[in-house]
Enzyme design. Structure first.
Site, mmCIF file in Angstrom:
data_model
loop_
_atom_site.group_PDB
_atom_site.id
_atom_site.type_symbol
_atom_site.label_atom_id
_atom_site.label_comp_id
_atom_site.label_asym_id
_atom_site.label_seq_id
_atom_site.Cartn_x
_atom_site.Cartn_y
_atom_site.Cartn_z
ATOM 1 N N LYS A 1 35.895 12.510 35.581
ATOM 2 C CA LYS A 1 37.276 12.581 35.993
ATOM 3 C C LYS A 1 37.184 13.067 37.517
ATOM 4 O O LYS A 1 38.197 12.463 38.180
ATOM 5 C CB LYS A 1 38.472 13.348 35.139
ATOM 6 C CG LYS A 1 38.668 12.802 33.643
ATOM 7 C CD LYS A 1 39.933 13.573 33.198
ATOM 8 C CE LYS A 1 40.285 12.922 31.848
ATOM 9 N NZ LYS A 1 41.357 13.714 31.218
ATOM 10 N N LYS B 1 37.168 0.573 24.948
ATOM 11 C CA LYS B 1 38.070 1.226 23.759
ATOM 12 C C LYS B 1 39.543 1.119 24.528
ATOM 13 O O LYS B 1 39.640 0.993 25.608
ATOM 14 C CB LYS B 1 37.662 2.674 23.638
ATOM 15 C CG LYS B 1 37.877 3.858 24.378
ATOM 16 C CD LYS B 1 37.967 4.839 24.167
ATOM 17 C CE LYS B 1 38.898 5.900 24.989
ATOM 18 N NZ LYS B 1 39.437 7.265 24.415
ATOM 19 N N LYS C 1 44.910 4.510 27.153
ATOM 20 C CA LYS C 1 46.328 4.436 28.076
ATOM 21 C C LYS C 1 45.766 4.125 29.659
ATOM 22 O O LYS C 1 46.624 3.507 30.056
ATOM 23 C CB LYS C 1 46.532 5.802 28.269
ATOM 24 C CG LYS C 1 47.507 6.576 27.053
ATOM 25 C CD LYS C 1 47.963 7.815 27.213
ATOM 26 C CE LYS C 1 46.938 8.910 27.196
ATOM 27 N NZ LYS C 1 46.639 9.669 25.825
HETATM 28 P P1 ATP Z 1 42.832 8.440 28.467
HETATM 29 O O1 ATP Z 1 43.198 6.992 28.495
HETATM 30 O O2 ATP Z 1 43.592 9.297 29.233
HETATM 31 O O3 ATP Z 1 41.301 8.568 28.095
HETATM 32 P P2 ATP Z 1 43.328 7.961 25.680
HETATM 33 O O4 ATP Z 1 44.188 6.812 25.271
HETATM 34 O O5 ATP Z 1 41.657 7.398 25.601
HETATM 35 O O6 ATP Z 1 43.459 8.355 26.759
HETATM 36 P P3 ATP Z 1 42.964 10.500 24.511
HETATM 37 O O7 ATP Z 1 44.370 11.137 24.867
HETATM 38 O O8 ATP Z 1 41.909 10.793 25.282
HETATM 39 O O9 ATP Z 1 43.529 8.945 24.641
HETATM 40 O O10 ATP Z 1 42.916 10.850 23.093
HETATM 41 C C1 ATP Z 1 43.711 11.114 22.123
HETATM 42 C C2 ATP Z 1 42.797 10.885 20.712
HETATM 43 O O11 ATP Z 1 42.938 9.676 20.285
HETATM 44 C C3 ATP Z 1 41.516 11.604 20.592
HETATM 45 O O12 ATP Z 1 41.327 12.271 19.364
HETATM 46 C C4 ATP Z 1 40.672 10.133 20.932
HETATM 47 O O13 ATP Z 1 39.354 10.234 20.016
HETATM 48 C C5 ATP Z 1 41.685 9.040 20.207
HETATM 49 N N1 ATP Z 1 41.575 7.887 20.708
HETATM 50 C C6 ATP Z 1 41.729 7.412 21.942
HETATM 51 N N2 ATP Z 1 41.533 6.211 22.030
HETATM 52 C C7 ATP Z 1 41.117 5.540 20.898
HETATM 53 C C8 ATP Z 1 40.720 4.375 20.431
HETATM 54 N N3 ATP Z 1 40.545 3.273 21.332
HETATM 55 N N4 ATP Z 1 40.221 4.408 19.212
HETATM 56 C C9 ATP Z 1 40.115 5.218 18.482
HETATM 57 N N5 ATP Z 1 40.769 6.540 18.682
HETATM 58 C C10 ATP Z 1 40.961 6.895 19.886
#
Ligand code: ATP
Ligand code: LTN
Length: 342
Positions: A118, A201, A204
């Protein structure tokens, strides 16, 4: 150690950092939290203090925090079974984080990969000290409640490791205080990929909105995004992450939503086209998300009731957190405030 829970305890949280939770957050995290509700004593919280480790618009943050809470509930978190609260409502998180900061090595914090990633984005100079100590606050979130497990995605494993190390270090220096928590990491199949770029993956912070399925999107937007998902060359529907990542992602989404093994789905699609699979996935996703969206909007219509539920959760969380913090303050040698007994 005081105050033992009757059922083993778990704790987890998701940052209020987007307009809506997405299908990855839902299938990868929330669904699993909902499943554990009957077997564990659960604490689910919204780490709003973690959210400000990067700049946030205050009005937006308030909105996102309420929306996240509403989606937790609409997605199945039952406030009668689980303690649901906001991190900023429980001051013990920041208080314990300070103590833990003082037993964390500078080098140790520097090795956290999420900070490296980050801070690399905006340049080290732009990164806040809050972002640097993010994992220590996360360790405080966890250790305050002495959970046995922390259900998170694989990306959070290193942070849970730090919480374990700090728990052991504190226990060693000051006497038995913290439970050493286990990371409860979901298996690989629980990872949902971007619909437009199925080797990344779903996230957001993905490059474009079309690869994302948001819980709060209109059903027709959701259906359209699934029907426009990138599929692979050829026509055969097969589960093959290497050569058919797009089709594989769709199959895994359908398998998770319908509780059907992927193999059985693949057999059923023999001789059929990608279009059939997409239509079925769209139907299954919409059928699952539509009631969640409707319930979320209903909850958001009554913010006072939502705030009341969160206040109730915070009061219950504080009952646990205050006991741990008093124990920690005593062990590190702080004098008790006048009028309290050590
Ligand atoms: P960012 O884009 O800010 O990294 P994110 O969308 O990846 O955010 P997080 O807030 O980091 O989401 O994750 C919240 C939870 O959702 C965590 O437990 C993470 O492992 C899960 N998660 C996020 N994206 C996925 C995905 N594509 N598949 C499965 N689990 C996910
Ligand atoms: N860093 C986590 C959110 C988080 C968390 C926690 C998860 C903050 N504190 C304590 C579990 C336990 C994330 O980004 N998903």
């Amino acid at each position: 150690m005081s105050e033992t829970p009757t059922r083993p305890r778990v704790l987890s949280g998701m940052q209020p950092s987007g307009e809506s939770l997405h299908l990855g957050n839902y299938l990868g995290a929330l669904v699993n939290w909902v499943k554990t509700q009957d077997d564990y004593e659960n604490l689910f919280f919204i780490p709003d203090m973690h959210a400000i480790t990067v700049p946030q618009d205050p009005v937006e943050l308030r909105g996102r925090t309420r929306r996240t809470a509403a989606q937790y509930i609409a997605g199945g978190i039952d406030v009668a079974k689980s303690i649901l609260f906001l991190q900023s409502h429980v001051p013990e998180h920041a208080q314990l984080a300070w103590v833990l900061n003082c037993i964390t090595g500078f080098g140790e914090a520097s090795r956290m990969t999420q900070f490296k990633d980050k801070s690399a984005k905006g340049g080290q100079e732009m990164a806040s000290v809050g972002l640097f100590t993010y994992p220590v606050l996360m360790a405080a979130d966890i250790l305050l409640y002495r959970p046995v497990g922390v259900p998170v995605g694989d990306d959070q494993r290193q942070h849970v490791e730090l919480a374990r190390d700090l728990a052991k270090r504190f226990n060693h220096r000051f006497g038995d205080t913290f439970t050493v928590p286990e990371p409860f990491i979901q298996k690989e199949g629980a990872r949902i990929y971007d619909l437009q770029n199925p080797t990344a993956k779903m996230s957001k912070s993905a490059s474009g909105p079309n690869g994302l399925i948001n819980l709060l999107d209109e059903p027709k937007v959701t259906a359209k995004r699934i029907k426009s998902a990138v599929t692979d060359t050829g026509t055969v529907i097969a589960h093959d992450r290497e050569n058919k990542p797009g089709v594989t992602n769709l199959l895994e989404i359908l398998s998770t939503l319908t509780d059907t093994p992927v193999g059985a789905l693949v057999d059923g699609y023999q001789g059929r086209m990608y279009g059939h699979l997409k239509a079925d996935v769209a139907d299954a996703v919409v059928a699952r998300l539509e009631p969640i969206r409707a319930r979320t909007l209903e909850l958001l219509d009554d913010p006072a009731e939502l705030d009341r539920l969160l206040a109730h959760g915070a009061a219950k969380a504080r009952e646990i957190a205050s006991v741990t913090l008093a124990d920690v303050y005593n062990k590190v040698g702080f004098l008790p405030p006048l009028g309290t007994v050590a």
